[in-house]
Design a protein around this motif. Structure first.
Motif, PDB file in Angstrom:
ATOM      1  N   LEU A 106      31.294  12.283  27.434  1.00  0.00           N
ATOM      2  CA  LEU A 106      31.785  13.280  26.796  1.00  0.00           C
ATOM      3  C   LEU A 106      30.654  14.473  25.232  1.00  0.00           C
ATOM      4  O   LEU A 106      29.969  15.247  25.445  1.00  0.00           O
ATOM      5  CB  LEU A 106      33.254  13.506  26.862  1.00  0.00           C
ATOM      6  CG  LEU A 106      33.546  14.009  27.945  1.00  0.00           C
ATOM      7  CD1 LEU A 106      35.129  13.984  28.023  1.00  0.00           C
ATOM      8  CD2 LEU A 106      33.574  15.186  28.563  1.00  0.00           C
ATOM      9  N   PRO A 107      31.312  13.682  24.348  1.00  0.00           N
ATOM     10  CA  PRO A 107      30.398  14.424  23.270  1.00  0.00           C
ATOM     11  C   PRO A 107      28.931  14.404  23.419  1.00  0.00           C
ATOM     12  O   PRO A 107      28.255  15.274  22.611  1.00  0.00           O
ATOM     13  CB  PRO A 107      31.438  13.781  21.516  1.00  0.00           C
ATOM     14  CG  PRO A 107      31.890  12.919  22.212  1.00  0.00           C
ATOM     15  CD  PRO A 107      32.236  12.915  24.121  1.00  0.00           C
ATOM     16  N   PHE A 133      26.972  16.503  25.422  1.00  0.00           N
ATOM     17  CA  PHE A 133      27.548  17.668  24.785  1.00  0.00           C
ATOM     18  C   PHE A 133      26.495  17.475  23.903  1.00  0.00           C
ATOM     19  O   PHE A 133      25.841  19.057  24.165  1.00  0.00           O
ATOM     20  CB  PHE A 133      28.629  18.047  24.351  1.00  0.00           C
ATOM     21  CG  PHE A 133      28.658  19.218  23.744  1.00  0.00           C
ATOM     22  CD1 PHE A 133      28.956  20.016  24.399  1.00  0.00           C
ATOM     23  CD2 PHE A 133      28.370  19.672  22.161  1.00  0.00           C
ATOM     24  CE1 PHE A 133      28.647  21.967  23.415  1.00  0.00           C
ATOM     25  CE2 PHE A 133      29.155  20.753  21.161  1.00  0.00           C
ATOM     26  CZ  PHE A 133      28.803  21.685  22.561  1.00  0.00           C
ATOM     27  N   GLY A 152      32.024  11.476  32.065  1.00  0.00           N
ATOM     28  CA  GLY A 152      31.553  12.097  30.922  1.00  0.00           C
ATOM     29  C   GLY A 152      29.899  13.072  30.678  1.00  0.00           C
ATOM     30  O   GLY A 152      30.056  14.453  29.468  1.00  0.00           O
ATOM     31  N   GLY A 158      30.696  17.095  29.771  1.00  0.00           N
ATOM     32  CA  GLY A 158      30.083  17.458  28.910  1.00  0.00           C
ATOM     33  C   GLY A 158      29.051  18.140  29.026  1.00  0.00           C
ATOM     34  O   GLY A 158      28.412  19.105  27.469  1.00  0.00           O
ATOM     35  N   VAL A 189      31.383  22.149  30.919  1.00  0.00           N
ATOM     36  CA  VAL A 189      31.095  22.212  29.693  1.00  0.00           C
ATOM     37  C   VAL A 189      30.381  23.670  29.430  1.00  0.00           C
ATOM     38  O   VAL A 189      30.875  24.881  29.102  1.00  0.00           O
ATOM     39  CB  VAL A 189      31.352  21.681  28.196  1.00  0.00           C
ATOM     40  CG1 VAL A 189      30.741  22.674  26.818  1.00  0.00           C
ATOM     41  CG2 VAL A 189      32.041  20.924  28.218  1.00  0.00           C
ATOM     42  N   LEU A 217      35.861  20.926  25.706  1.00  0.00           N
ATOM     43  CA  LEU A 217      35.563  19.397  25.618  1.00  0.00           C
ATOM     44  C   LEU A 217      36.816  18.812  24.906  1.00  0.00           C
ATOM     45  O   LEU A 217      36.587  16.859  24.420  1.00  0.00           O
ATOM     46  CB  LEU A 217      34.245  19.846  24.416  1.00  0.00           C
ATOM     47  CG  LEU A 217      33.018  18.809  24.169  1.00  0.00           C
ATOM     48  CD1 LEU A 217      32.751  17.769  25.409  1.00  0.00           C
ATOM     49  CD2 LEU A 217      32.083  19.227  22.791  1.00  0.00           C
ATOM     50  N   THR A 230      37.614  15.314  26.196  1.00  0.00           N
ATOM     51  CA  THR A 230      37.338  13.940  25.093  1.00  0.00           C
ATOM     52  C   THR A 230      38.498  12.898  24.861  1.00  0.00           C
ATOM     53  O   THR A 230      38.778  11.775  24.059  1.00  0.00           O
ATOM     54  CB  THR A 230      36.822  13.694  23.354  1.00  0.00           C
ATOM     55  OG1 THR A 230      35.237  14.552  23.998  1.00  0.00           O
ATOM     56  CG2 THR A 230      36.492  13.256  23.182  1.00  0.00           C
TER      57      THR A 230
END
Length: 412
Positions: free
Chosen positions: A22-23, A26, A150, A154, A158, A174, A178
């Motif tokens: 996810l992060p 992103f 993810g 992400g 997002v 986000l 997470t």
């Protein structure tokens, strides 16, 4: 598997991979599109990609995880700290303007990437110990399917939130997503691994290269398989933006459609690995990746019609997922359970470093020689990997027998 059930282990590993990506996605997908959309230069975007090179330095953290808590099955304890830490750091992005506060943005990105790196070490080590060798193909498929979820959230969801409601809503969503893997993590019973005396140190980072086949795989075969495909894929977001695509369209196709196809392909590849073997699936996936990259040519020339581009990206996403799954399974095969965090992280870090370096260099070169020239070179590298891997046999599976000097003696 000891401790939790097979199903619980697969579920947790999939969610942890989703929570990590996810992060990460992103940063390397959604943030790239947002920066380009707001007028950031390709050199600034390349710097964002190069920050990820620090992700490859996670091998420096791995011996600490093995030494403090890892030997008796407590990688879960590390994850219970790291997962909410990533969510908390992401909240720090809320007051920042992505371009106007570019310096501060990069500081937060650095911290997020490092937190995700250590989370990755703990999750990988838990997977090595929890999965039996015959479960590693399916387990790798489940993990990468979670990773694609993810990616989808992400990078895709997002971006959609950003297009509709702006930066603050995107960052907040986000951070919340997470934190989701915390629930199954709290309930999970991690397998116990017998304490074998003195805890391992940093020399495990070096001794893994004594395992038969590791040097050839890590320093030649893995880079050859990754550098071209990573370089080509890193150019996709700026190519699409330069071709006139909006941020929400990039998010819909690259973040959601491609990730959905990749997740399904990852599950299928996990089953295929068990039937055909690691090396054969890797050779087939590399060959298919080279062919799929030909579909990127119109994008490289500034033309990206929606349907044709979507088909090209989804086709590539499917075969890229298959290659990722088998590479993960091979890396687990070379990993000694006694030093699971250190071994897997060192081997995987080479692939991560090559991928991120390939992406950063490809984007930077594209600004000098054009997208198409870089794409041709990337395609040639991927096809060469297919030829080389087709001529090799599956690697030996590393299993612990006895322990001498804190290092497992292994056999194929």
């Amino acid at each position: 598997m000891n401790g939790a059930s097979r199903r619980d282990t697969f579920r947790l590993l999939g969610m942890l991979h989703a929570g990590q990506y996810l992060p990460i996605n992103f940063v390397y997908m959604a943030l790239v599109v947002i920066l380009r959309d707001r007028g950031a230069s390709l050199s600034q975007i390349a710097l964002v990609s190069s920050v990820g090179l620090l992700f490859a330095a996670k091998f420096l953290w791995a011996p600490l995880l093995d030494r403090f808590g890892g030997r008796r099955g407590h990688f879960r304890s590390w994850l219970l700290v790291l997962q909410p830490l990533m969510a908390a750091v992401l909240i720090a992005l809320l007051p920042l303007d992505p371009v106007g506060d570019y310096g501060l943005l990069m500081v937060v990105v650095l911290v997020v990437v490092q937190a995700a790196a250590v989370q990755d070490v703990a999750a990988d080590a838990l997977a090595v110990r929890a999965l039996e060798p015959h479960d590693r193909g399916v387990g790798s498929g489940v993990r990468f399917a979670g990773g694609y979820v993810g990616n989808m959230l992400g990078g895709g969801a997002v971006l959609f939130v950003y297009s509709q409601w702006g930066w603050h809503a995107a960052v907040l969503s986000l951070a919340v997503l997470t934190a989701v893997p915390l629930w199954p993590l709290v309930r999970y019973r991690e397998p116990e691994y017998a304490d074998m005396g003195e805890r391992p140190g940093f020399r495990a980072v070096v001794t893994v290269f004594k395992v038969p086949g590791v040097v050839r795989w890590t320093l030649f075969l893995l880079p050859l398989s990754w550098i071209g495909v990573a370089g080509a894929y890193a150019m996709v977001p700026p190519m699409l933006v330069d071709a006139g695509w909006s941020a929400d369209r990039v998010g819909l196709v690259v973040g959601i459609a491609v990730s959905s196809v990749g997740g399904v392909a990852a599950l299928g590849a996990g089953l295929l690995v068990e039937r055909l073997g690691r090396r054969r699936v890797l050779a087939l996936s590399c060959g298919a990746q080279g062919l799929a990259l030909l579909g990127f040519s119109p994008m490289a020339l500034g033309h990206a019609p929606f349907l044709m581009t979507t088909v090209a990206l989804c086709s590539f996403g499917a075969v890229y997922a298959a290659g990722s799954v088998v590479i993960n399974a091979i890396t687990m095969d070379f990993t000694r359970p006694a030093t699971a965090a250190s071994d897997f992280t060192v081997l995987a870090s080479v692939g991560t470093f090559v991928s991120l370096l390939g992406g950063a260099v490809a984007v930077a070169l594209a600004g000098q020689v054009g997208y198409l020239t870089v794409l041709v070179g990337a395609t040639a590298s991927v096809l060469a990997a297919a030829v080389v891997n087709a001529r090799l046999k599956d690697p030996p599976v590393v299993v612990p027998q006895v322990v001498q000097d804190n290092v497992s003696v292994v056999s194929a």
